[in-house]
Write a protein that holds these residues in place. Structure first.
Motif, PDB file in Angstrom:
ATOM      1  N   GLN A   1      53.368  52.472  44.455  1.00  0.00           N
ATOM      2  CA  GLN A   1      54.013  51.776  45.328  1.00  0.00           C
ATOM      3  C   GLN A   1      53.895  52.329  46.566  1.00  0.00           C
ATOM      4  O   GLN A   1      53.917  51.399  47.693  1.00  0.00           O
ATOM      5  CB  GLN A   1      55.673  51.932  44.850  1.00  0.00           C
ATOM      6  CG  GLN A   1      56.557  50.979  45.648  1.00  0.00           C
ATOM      7  CD  GLN A   1      57.767  51.013  45.049  1.00  0.00           C
ATOM      8  OE1 GLN A   1      58.227  51.638  43.960  1.00  0.00           O
ATOM      9  NE2 GLN A   1      58.713  50.191  45.493  1.00  0.00           N
TER      10      GLN A   1
ATOM     11  N   ILE B   1      50.899  50.726  48.228  1.00  0.00           N
ATOM     12  CA  ILE B   1      51.056  49.415  48.375  1.00  0.00           C
ATOM     13  C   ILE B   1      51.873  49.215  49.821  1.00  0.00           C
ATOM     14  O   ILE B   1      51.696  48.371  50.426  1.00  0.00           O
ATOM     15  CB  ILE B   1      51.951  48.593  47.287  1.00  0.00           C
ATOM     16  CG1 ILE B   1      50.956  48.703  45.966  1.00  0.00           C
ATOM     17  CG2 ILE B   1      52.086  47.024  47.768  1.00  0.00           C
ATOM     18  CD1 ILE B   1      49.608  48.026  46.222  1.00  0.00           C
ATOM     19  N   GLU B   2      52.781  50.085  49.809  1.00  0.00           N
ATOM     20  CA  GLU B   2      53.681  49.996  51.311  1.00  0.00           C
ATOM     21  C   GLU B   2      52.778  50.071  52.588  1.00  0.00           C
ATOM     22  O   GLU B   2      52.883  49.606  53.713  1.00  0.00           O
ATOM     23  CB  GLU B   2      54.693  50.913  51.194  1.00  0.00           C
ATOM     24  CG  GLU B   2      55.855  50.590  50.295  1.00  0.00           C
ATOM     25  CD  GLU B   2      56.877  51.887  50.118  1.00  0.00           C
ATOM     26  OE1 GLU B   2      58.051  51.633  49.296  1.00  0.00           O
ATOM     27  OE2 GLU B   2      56.597  52.654  50.644  1.00  0.00           O
TER      28      GLU B   2
ATOM     29  N   GLY C   1      51.039  47.225  53.237  1.00  0.00           N
ATOM     30  CA  GLY C   1      51.966  46.533  54.037  1.00  0.00           C
ATOM     31  C   GLY C   1      51.680  46.862  55.567  1.00  0.00           C
ATOM     32  O   GLY C   1      51.679  45.779  56.578  1.00  0.00           O
TER      33      GLY C   1
ATOM     34  N   THR D   1      50.364  41.147  52.822  1.00  0.00           N
ATOM     35  CA  THR D   1      51.927  41.098  52.673  1.00  0.00           C
ATOM     36  C   THR D   1      52.303  40.594  51.633  1.00  0.00           C
ATOM     37  O   THR D   1      53.357  41.135  51.170  1.00  0.00           O
ATOM     38  CB  THR D   1      52.288  40.154  53.962  1.00  0.00           C
ATOM     39  OG1 THR D   1      51.462  40.529  55.100  1.00  0.00           O
ATOM     40  CG2 THR D   1      53.640  40.018  54.044  1.00  0.00           C
TER      41      THR D   1
ATOM     42  N   ALA E   1      52.235  43.414  48.936  1.00  0.00           N
ATOM     43  CA  ALA E   1      53.565  44.320  49.173  1.00  0.00           C
ATOM     44  C   ALA E   1      54.897  43.722  48.523  1.00  0.00           C
ATOM     45  O   ALA E   1      55.637  44.442  48.367  1.00  0.00           O
ATOM     46  CB  ALA E   1      53.685  44.714  50.770  1.00  0.00           C
TER      47      ALA E   1
END
Length: 770
Positions: free
Chosen positions: A342, A345-346, A349, A379, A382
């Motif tokens: 996670q 993934i941020e 973003g 985006t 994310a």
């Protein structure tokens, strides 16, 4: 009688004829008259050009050049008023045309009205050439036409000088503007240089940024590729587990259905047991009927227990292999993996925001669409990823709850099996022993009640399991769809990142080339600024004066000299006049002296011919001596060599005498006519008026056979050129004429001698006729 005696007789006969003697003296003076008339003048054809009437018409309206009024026509007219090149008459156009019609003017020169105006168009886009118009009356006199031709050409040169001076003033007047333009250009080039320096700094910064971020872009592309591969593996795992989830849901439905049937059957058993209590026979019969159903129920419970154990094994522990560790454990691992990614993934973003900013940067128009698409994909990833993490966590929790409730279910099923076995045993016991029927039925009713209660619980739990499995199946399918979308998004991200990496490299190379170009532009701007400043200094150093303008308008001055110059114009015509005078003198002499009739009958043709030739040669010599002495003493003709001049004149006179001697002795008056024609034919093609090379080729060929050609050339060599070799070559050719004419005349005398002997007796004097 010999030749010399016969020659003496010829001279003696002249003494006795006083009239003939005076005639001969007059004839000898004819060449002198020619020479005196034609060579006495010491003026030249260009000495009195100011008497030649020509008209000048000035219609020039003037113009403005560099803010100053000009009138080239007036300037030229004022110059001509002070000049004596021709007899200029400054008249109106009507007066000029009237004078030309009345044959009063040899030339009319007109300056048009727009002459000066056209002069001022030199720097226009379409300059106009001014025209000087003239009308020449060539029929009045050819020599006058030649003089006016030269005058018009001279006017053109003078106007050309004036116009060039005007052009030069116009051009030099703009040097101040040129200097200002150079200064402005130098300032502008310095600004360009400053701008290129700033541009170079910017391109260097941009190139450094691109180079520094190149590794991050490559890492981003590699990370997107890794994420795409992980999503593919996750999608494969979910796709592979879908069949197990579907089987689980189907088994749960079967369990719920079996539990419902079990509940119904237990209730029926309970009702039957209650009925058994009322009637033993009926119980016996019912027990006989119940025994197979009880066994079947036992089998169903055993199957349900086995299915529950399998369901527990699939959900809780699986089959113990790495490929199937169990649904609960697999979902727990999936939730753990998704939660661990996670943070990455941020970061993706955040990378999407970076790509949006990069897409709006100058020079990124080519890659803007790909960068924006990549940013949108990051985006969306994310946004979707937390949902996937939550779904995985929910699935994990559901699976854990199912796994926790499964032991109770299996225990209940095992108890049900035990009870069913007891029922089966009780039924068997009732069947075998009716004595134990009441007690057994009571126990059976109580047990059956427990069975009904357990079956009810089992049906409720199985229904919950079936509903949970259905929810699990739906969530699992949604998870597969989400992971599939995630896989597609990651594929697009990976492809976009690869495109970005390639574009980043291309952009880096382009910025490198741009940086090199900017460096060259900077160097060129520096050179341009230096050159413009140098040009400004050079233009500023120019200080144009009237002397410079005069130099521009007339940059070449003639510095020549003449070799073998003529003192007077007559000196140029003297060779032709002398040749003509000597030839005409001998031709006139042939009219008064018989070139053929002897004084006495000669003894031979040779003595006759020699005596006549000697007599005529004497006259030719006297004629030549008189002409040359008069020319030298009276007319004071300047010659290069006096002695050669006299000797060559005598030689030429004898040559002409031989030619006329031959023509007259052969043809008489016809021969004289031929001699006259010969003189006329030689007037214009023997170098008298025009140089022989200026004649047409056919006339040049004819002139090479005429004696005047060589006599004129010989006289030139001895009068003005002083070229003995040229004199010798011309004398050699004239000698051929002398020998040829003498030989032909001798042949004619030989032929005539035969008829002469029949008319005259030897040594009888024959009076010459006049």
């Amino acid at each position: 009688m010999g030749s010399f005696q016969l020659f003496g007789k010829e001279l003696s006969s002249l003494k006795n004829r006083k009239g003939l003697l005076f005639t001969l003296i007059g004839i000898m003076l004819i060449p002198i008259v020619y020479v005196a008339v034609l060579l006495s003048a010491t003026w030249g054809p260009y000495d009195n050009l100011d008497n030649l009437p020509v008209a000048f018409v000035n219609k020039d309206a003037g113009g403005v050049s560099s803010g100053q009024p000009i009138n080239v026509g007036n300037d030229l007219m004022e110059t001509l008023k002070e000049s004596k090149s021709l007899g200029w008459h400054f008249v109106s156009e009507k007066e000029a045309m009237d004078g030309l019609e009345k044959q009063e003017f040899y030339l009319v020169v007109e300056v048009p009205e727009d002459f000066s105006q056209k002069v001022t168009t030199v720097l226009d886009a379409n300059p106009q050439v001014p025209e000087l118009r003239y009308i020449q009356n060539e029929g009045l006199n050819f020599m006058g036409a030649q003089v006016t031709n030269s005058a018009v050409e001279r006017l053109r040169e003078q106007l050309g000088d004036k116009i060039t001076a005007t052009y030069a003033r116009t051009v030099f007047a703009r040097f101040t503007d040129i200097e200002t333009g150079f200064a402005t250009g130098a300032d502008g080039s310095k600004q360009i240089l400053t701008g290129t320096e700033q541009l170079a700094e910017g391109t260097n910064t941009l190139l450094s940024s691109l180079t520094d971020k190149s590794a991050d872009i490559n890492q981003l592309a590699a990370g997107a590729k890794t994420a795409d591969d992980g999503a593919g593996q996750l999608l494969s795992a979910i796709t592979g587990g879908t069949s197990n989830i579907n089987r689980l849901a189907s088994g749960a439905k079967e369990v719920a259905s079996g539990a419902g049937q079990l509940k119904n059957g237990s209730e029926q058993v309970l009702a039957g047991l209650n009925s058994i209590q009322g009637a033993t026979n009926q119980v016996y019969n019912g027990l006989q009927q119940l025994q197979p159903g009880s066994e079947e129920l036992l089998n169903g419970l055993q199957q349900l227990s086995t299915g529950a154990n399998q369901l527990y094994a699939g959900i809780a522990v699986g089959d113990g292999t790495a490929a199937n560790p169990g649904l609960a454990n697999g979902l727990a691992q999936l939730a753990t993996v998704l939660q661990s990614k996670q943070a990455d993934i941020e970061q993706l973003g955040q990378g999407a925001q970076l790509l949006q900013g990069l897409a709006q940067a100058p020079g990124m128009e080519t890659y803007r669409a790909n960068l924006l698409a990549l940013s949108e994909g990051l985006t969306e990833l994310a946004t979707i990823y937390p949902v996937a993490v939550q779904s995985a966590s929910a699935l994990n929790n559901g699976a854990q709850q199912i796994a926790q409730s499964m032991p109770s279910l299996t225990t209940g099923l095992e108890n049900a099996i035990v009870g069913q076995k007891t029922i089966v045993g009780g039924i068997d016991a009732l069947v075998t022993g009716q004595g134990q029927t009441v007690a057994g039925v009571s126990q059976l009713v109580n047990g059956q009640k427990a069975v009904v209660s357990g079956a009810t619980q089992l049906a409720s739990g199985a229904s919950q399991v079936a509903n949970g499995n259905q929810t699990l199946t739906s969530s699992w399918n949604q998870l597969g769809t989400g992971v599939s979308n995630l896989k597609n998004g990651l594929t697009q991200i990976s492809t976009g990142n690869e495109t970005v990496a390639l574009g980043w490299q291309t952009m880096t190379e382009g910025v490198t080339s741009l940086n090199d170009g900017v460096n060259r532009l900077q160097a060129g701007s520096n050179d341009l600024a230096t050159g413009l400043e140098g040009g400004r200094d050079q233009v500023a150093s120019l200080r144009i004066t009237d002397e410079n303008i005069a130099m521009f308008s007339s940059p070449v001055a003639l510095a020549g000299e003449k070799v073998n110059p003529y003192e007077y114009y007559r000196d140029s015509t003297a060779p032709y006049i002398l040749s003509l005078a000597l030839f005409v003198g001998m031709l006139v002499l042939s009219l008064f002296v018989d070139f053929k009739k002897p004084a006495v009958l000669p003894k031979s043709a040779v003595s006759w011919y020699v005596s006549k030739w000697m007599q005529l040669a004497m006259f030719a010599t006297i004629q030549a001596v008189l002409v040359t002495l008069f020319t030298l003493v009276v007319l004071q003709l300047s010659v290069a060599n006096v002695m050669l001049f006299i000797l060559f004149a005598i030689f030429v006179s004898i040559v002409f005498m031989s030619i006329i001697f031959f023509l007259v002795s052969v043809a008489g008056h016809i021969g004289r006519f031929i001699a006259l024609v010969l003189v006329v034919a030689q007037l214009s093609i023997t170098g008298s008026n025009l140089p022989i090379p200026m004649l047409p080729e056919n006339l040049q060929a004819v002139s090479s056979f005429l004696p005047f050609t060589y006599s004129i050339s010989g006289f030139k060599s001895v009068i003005s050129l002083g070229d003995v070799s040229l004199l010798s070559s011309n004398a050699a050719i004239l000698a051929i004429y002398l020998v040829g004419a003498s030989v032909l005349a001798f042949i004619a005398f030989i032929v005539s001698y035969k008829t002469l002997t029949t008319k005259y007796t030897p040594e009888v004097e024959v009076q010459p006729t006049v």
